[in-house]
Design a protein around this motif. Structure first.
Motif, PDB file in Angstrom:
ATOM      1  N   ASN A   1       5.823   5.597  26.394  1.00 16.68           N
ATOM      2  CA  ASN A   1       6.344   4.109  26.788  1.00 16.68           C
ATOM      3  C   ASN A   1       6.530   3.189  25.543  1.00 16.68           C
ATOM      4  OD1 ASN A   1       8.121   2.507  28.314  1.00 16.68           O
ATOM      5  ND2 ASN A   1       6.527   1.334  28.993  1.00 16.68           N
ATOM      6  N   LEU A   2       6.052   3.823  24.504  1.00 15.24           N
ATOM      7  CA  LEU A   2       6.219   2.959  22.874  1.00 15.24           C
ATOM      8  C   LEU A   2       7.453   2.969  22.554  1.00 15.24           C
ATOM      9  CD1 LEU A   2       2.745   4.284  21.549  1.00 15.24           C
ATOM     10  CD2 LEU A   2       3.231   1.870  22.621  1.00 15.24           C
ATOM     11  N   PRO A   3       7.835   1.953  21.558  1.00 14.26           N
ATOM     12  CA  PRO A   3       9.306   1.917  21.122  1.00 14.26           C
ATOM     13  C   PRO A   3       9.627   3.154  20.107  1.00 14.26           C
ATOM     14  CG  PRO A   3       7.921  -0.086  20.576  1.00 14.26           C
ATOM     15  CD  PRO A   3       6.766   0.920  21.193  1.00 14.26           C
ATOM     16  N   LEU A   4      10.689   3.501  20.194  1.00 14.79           N
ATOM     17  CA  LEU A   4      11.360   4.532  19.388  1.00 14.79           C
ATOM     18  C   LEU A   4      12.646   3.878  18.717  1.00 14.79           C
ATOM     19  CD1 LEU A   4      11.560   7.678  21.517  1.00 14.79           C
ATOM     20  CD2 LEU A   4       9.816   7.261  19.856  1.00 14.79           C
ATOM     21  N   PRO A   5      12.736   4.076  17.499  1.00 20.06           N
ATOM     22  CA  PRO A   5      11.819   4.757  16.444  1.00 20.06           C
ATOM     23  C   PRO A   5      10.638   3.916  16.389  1.00 20.06           C
ATOM     24  CG  PRO A   5      13.632   4.399  15.309  1.00 20.06           C
ATOM     25  CD  PRO A   5      14.026   3.794  16.643  1.00 20.06           C
ATOM     26  N   ARG A   6       9.521   4.407  15.886  1.00 16.39           N
ATOM     27  CA  ARG A   6       8.486   3.744  15.373  1.00 16.39           C
ATOM     28  C   ARG A   6       7.691   4.428  14.206  1.00 16.39           C
ATOM     29  NH1 ARG A   6       6.648   5.995  19.947  1.00 16.39           N
ATOM     30  NH2 ARG A   6       5.001   7.289  19.942  1.00 16.39           N
ATOM     31  N   PHE A   7       6.728   3.828  13.364  1.00 20.68           N
ATOM     32  CA  PHE A   7       6.261   4.367  12.624  1.00 20.68           C
ATOM     33  C   PHE A   7       4.939   4.671  12.562  1.00 20.68           C
ATOM     34  CE2 PHE A   7       9.767   2.033   9.968  1.00 20.68           C
ATOM     35  CZ  PHE A   7      10.285   3.186   9.253  1.00 20.68           C
ATOM     36  N   VAL A   8       4.317   5.662  12.058  1.00 17.92           N
ATOM     37  CA  VAL A   8       3.163   6.090  12.193  1.00 17.92           C
ATOM     38  C   VAL A   8       2.412   6.860  11.043  1.00 17.92           C
ATOM     39  CG1 VAL A   8       3.012   6.552  14.705  1.00 17.92           C
ATOM     40  CG2 VAL A   8       3.534   8.510  13.000  1.00 17.92           C
ATOM     41  N   SER A   9       1.398   7.265  10.806  1.00 18.07           N
ATOM     42  CA  SER A   9       1.114   8.137   9.637  1.00 18.07           C
ATOM     43  C   SER A   9       0.326   9.357   9.944  1.00 18.07           C
ATOM     44  CB  SER A   9      -0.070   7.181   8.675  1.00 18.07           C
ATOM     45  OG  SER A   9      -1.281   7.026   9.466  1.00 18.07           O
ATOM     46  N   LEU A  10       0.308  10.282   8.937  1.00 17.25           N
ATOM     47  CA  LEU A  10      -0.264  11.559   9.089  1.00 17.25           C
ATOM     48  C   LEU A  10      -1.898  11.322   8.947  1.00 17.25           C
ATOM     49  CD1 LEU A  10       0.502  14.614   9.436  1.00 17.25           C
ATOM     50  CD2 LEU A  10       0.208  14.848   6.788  1.00 17.25           C
ATOM     51  N   LYS A  11      -2.664  11.669  10.063  1.00 12.33           N
ATOM     52  CA  LYS A  11      -3.954  11.629  10.248  1.00 12.33           C
ATOM     53  C   LYS A  11      -4.769  12.719   9.339  1.00 12.33           C
ATOM     54  CE  LYS A  11      -5.494  11.222  14.378  1.00 12.33           C
ATOM     55  NZ  LYS A  11      -6.190  11.165  16.038  1.00 12.33           N
ATOM     56  N   ALA A  12      -4.075  13.789   9.274  1.00  7.59           N
ATOM     57  CA  ALA A  12      -4.743  15.014   8.842  1.00  7.59           C
ATOM     58  C   ALA A  12      -4.543  15.183   7.305  1.00  7.59           C
ATOM     59  CB  ALA A  12      -4.607  16.364   9.612  1.00  7.59           C
ATOM     60  N   ASP A  21      -2.209  10.377   5.227  1.00  3.93           N
ATOM     61  CA  ASP A  21      -1.824   8.803   5.374  1.00  3.93           C
ATOM     62  C   ASP A  21      -0.116   9.035   4.987  1.00  3.93           C
ATOM     63  OD1 ASP A  21      -4.310   8.067   6.173  1.00  3.93           O
ATOM     64  OD2 ASP A  21      -4.986   7.661   4.096  1.00  3.93           O
ATOM     65  N   LEU A  22       0.408   9.918   5.074  1.00  3.66           N
ATOM     66  CA  LEU A  22       1.819   9.745   4.815  1.00  3.66           C
ATOM     67  C   LEU A  22       2.653   9.175   5.905  1.00  3.66           C
ATOM     68  CD1 LEU A  22       4.183  10.952   2.973  1.00  3.66           C
ATOM     69  CD2 LEU A  22       4.236  12.577   4.524  1.00  3.66           C
ATOM     70  N   LEU A  49      -1.369  12.819  14.247  1.00  2.00           N
ATOM     71  CA  LEU A  49      -0.653  11.554  13.946  1.00  2.00           C
ATOM     72  C   LEU A  49      -1.822  10.331  14.018  1.00  2.00           C
ATOM     73  CD1 LEU A  49       2.778  12.024  15.367  1.00  2.00           C
ATOM     74  CD2 LEU A  49       2.096  12.418  13.020  1.00  2.00           C
ATOM     75  N   SER A  50      -1.708   9.455  13.415  1.00  2.00           N
ATOM     76  CA  SER A  50      -2.374   7.942  13.547  1.00  2.00           C
ATOM     77  C   SER A  50      -1.314   6.845  13.742  1.00  2.00           C
ATOM     78  CB  SER A  50      -3.193   7.937  12.435  1.00  2.00           C
ATOM     79  OG  SER A  50      -3.874   6.715  12.350  1.00  2.00           O
ATOM     80  N   GLY A  51      -2.029   5.955  14.479  1.00  2.00           N
ATOM     81  CA  GLY A  51      -1.424   4.620  14.424  1.00  2.00           C
ATOM     82  C   GLY A  51      -1.472   3.750  13.251  1.00  2.00           C
ATOM     83  N   THR A  52      -2.309   4.249  12.328  1.00  2.00           N
ATOM     84  CA  THR A  52      -2.753   3.411  11.357  1.00  2.00           C
ATOM     85  C   THR A  52      -1.323   3.274  10.519  1.00  2.00           C
ATOM     86  OG1 THR A  52      -4.956   4.191  11.006  1.00  2.00           O
ATOM     87  CG2 THR A  52      -3.992   3.357   9.300  1.00  2.00           C
ATOM     88  N   ARG A  53      -0.980   2.265   9.942  1.00  2.00           N
ATOM     89  CA  ARG A  53       0.311   1.954   9.476  1.00  2.00           C
ATOM     90  C   ARG A  53       0.184   2.065   7.729  1.00  2.00           C
ATOM     91  NH1 ARG A  53       4.415  -0.389  12.175  1.00  2.00           N
ATOM     92  NH2 ARG A  53       5.789  -0.053  10.304  1.00  2.00           N
TER      93      ARG A  53
END
Length: 169
Positions: free
Chosen positions: A34-45, A68-69, A98-102
């Motif tokens: 239920n989060l907005p689409l599209p949205r930005f995240v980063s690669l955690k691994a 972090d990409l 994926l991570s919510g870190t921007r």
């Protein structure tokens, strides 16, 4: 007197305009989060398999190899997220990668980081094209970035990973 044809043409035009206008319809939301689409995240691994479809049985098309990409989520299906990178390439990635870190990708070589969101402010660092930086606050035109021990402000238009109208505190 307005003819039926003209009236229906006006109605269709008004509907198309309403669909094209930002904010005219409700913001798209992910079916799972239920989060907005599209949205930005980063690669955690440090590595992330990008698959053709949302399951382990789908073929791996390529592997992201940059922690972090910044990535843009465009769809959700169970534990899977369809993502795009800066070049518009993408596929399905398991949510655990994926991570919510921007973060953002610097799109200008030797991008100046300023002490304040002002082009006349003192320059504290310069970032090379392709650097991944942590995203802080954003105004309509500027974003605060952290990279290599430096913190400063850069014009938003020189970054990928943040929406043009996005504000962050």
């Amino acid at each position: 007197m307005i003819t039926a044809f003209f009236r229906s043409t006006l109605l269709v035009g008004a509907l198309l305009l309403a669909q094209a206008s930002p904010g005219a319809a409700e913001e798209a939301r992910g079916q799972v989060t239920n989060l907005p689409l599209p949205r930005f995240v980063s690669l955690k691994a440090s590595e992330g398999n990008v698959r053709r479809g949302p399951s382990l049985s789908h073929r791996i098309d390529w592997v992201y190899k940059r922690r972090d990409l910044p990535l843009r989520i465009t769809a959700e299906h169970g534990h899977w997220r369809r993502v795009e990178d800066r070049d518009g390439m993408g596929g399905w990635v398991h949510y655990s990668l994926l991570s919510g870190t921007r973060t953002v990708l610097v799109e200008q070589d030797m991008l100046q980081l300023h002490v304040n969101p002002d082009p006349k402010a003192t320059v504290v660092a310069r970032l090379e094209l392709g650097v991944v930086a942590r995203l802080g606050e954003c105004t309509l035109e500027w974003c605060e970035l952290r990279s290599g021990g430096f913190t400063g402000w850069a014009p938003k238009v020189r970054l990928w990973g943040v929406g043009p109208q996005e504000l962050r505190e």
